[in-house]
Motif scaffolding. Structure first.
Motif, PDB file in Angstrom:
ATOM      1  N   TYR A  27       0.840  -1.201   0.000  1.00  0.00           N
ATOM      2  CA  TYR A  27       0.000   0.000   0.000  1.00  0.00           C
ATOM      3  C   TYR A  27       0.880   1.258   0.000  1.00  0.00           C
ATOM      4  O   TYR A  27       0.559   2.240  -0.684  1.00  0.00           O
ATOM      5  N   LEU A  30       1.916   1.961  -3.427  1.00  0.00           N
ATOM      6  CA  LEU A  30       0.813   2.562  -4.191  1.00  0.00           C
ATOM      7  C   LEU A  30       0.726   4.069  -3.903  1.00  0.00           C
ATOM      8  O   LEU A  30       0.628   4.884  -4.829  1.00  0.00           O
ATOM      9  N   ILE A 100      -7.904  -2.816  -8.917  1.00  0.00           N
ATOM     10  CA  ILE A 100      -6.578  -3.321  -9.291  1.00  0.00           C
ATOM     11  C   ILE A 100      -6.735  -4.567 -10.164  1.00  0.00           C
ATOM     12  O   ILE A 100      -6.076  -4.728 -11.181  1.00  0.00           O
ATOM     13  N   PHE A 128      -1.846  -1.204 -10.312  1.00  0.00           N
ATOM     14  CA  PHE A 128      -1.721   0.116  -9.670  1.00  0.00           C
ATOM     15  C   PHE A 128      -1.856   1.249 -10.690  1.00  0.00           C
ATOM     16  O   PHE A 128      -2.260   2.359 -10.350  1.00  0.00           O
ATOM     17  N   TYR A 131      -4.847   3.707 -11.019  1.00  0.00           N
ATOM     18  CA  TYR A 131      -5.037   4.921 -10.207  1.00  0.00           C
ATOM     19  C   TYR A 131      -4.523   6.170 -10.940  1.00  0.00           C
ATOM     20  O   TYR A 131      -5.188   7.209 -10.937  1.00  0.00           O
TER      21      TYR A 131
END
Ligand code: DQA
Length: 146
Positions: A27, A30, A100, A128, A131
């Motif tokens: 995370y 990300l 994802i 990813f 995003y």
């Protein structure tokens, strides 16, 4: 442009949870990628993750008058939450739905999305990168700037 990136339950477990589906990056990786993209493109970004539906609803409500675009991966709440859909409709901020994994190729229940009814685009299965693609879509979309 001010963009709010919202992540739902278990996305804080990226890198640990089901790496065959979500990959081995964490995370934190990300968030770093999103922040680097914001810097590159001149966007202002806030990233928020919660395992609680109500927190995500509150965050959407608080975005009113503050953010011009929302990137939302509601995670499991995608498939269950009318409350998130209603919150997005209430603030009427342009939003893009991100997943994802390719939810259309997984269990049948993952093909249902309540927020999709509001979001002007959905990106699924791009990892990813989905995003940053969503951020670009918002930046290129017509809409009012605060
Ligand atoms: C997810 C897909 C959802 O079905 C799942 O519940 C998640 C993550 C994705 O990013 O691929 O937690 O939204």
């Amino acid at each position: 442009m001010k963009i709010l990136v919202l992540n739902g339950p278990n996305l804080n477990m990226l890198g640990i949870r089901e790496p065959d589906i979500y990959g081995k990056s964490t995370y934190a990786d990300l968030c770093e990628m999103i922040e680097a993209h914001a810097k590159e493109t001149g966007a202002e970004v806030e990233i928020y993750q919660s395992n609680y539906e109500g927190d995500l609803v509150t965050k959407i409500q608080e975005a009113l008058g503050v953010f011009e675009g929302i990137v939302i991966n509601p995670a499991a709440y995608t498939h269950t939450s009318v409350a998130l859909l209603d919150a997005l409709k209430a603030v009427a901020i342009p939003a893009v739905e991100v997943h994802i994994s390719d939810v259309s190729k997984r269990e049948g229940f993952r093909s249902i999305s309540f927020v999709r009814e509001y979001c002007f685009a959905t990106i699924a299965g791009h990892g990813f990168a989905g995003y940053t693609e969503a951020m670009d879509m918002l930046m290129n979309a017509p809409g009012k700037r605060i």
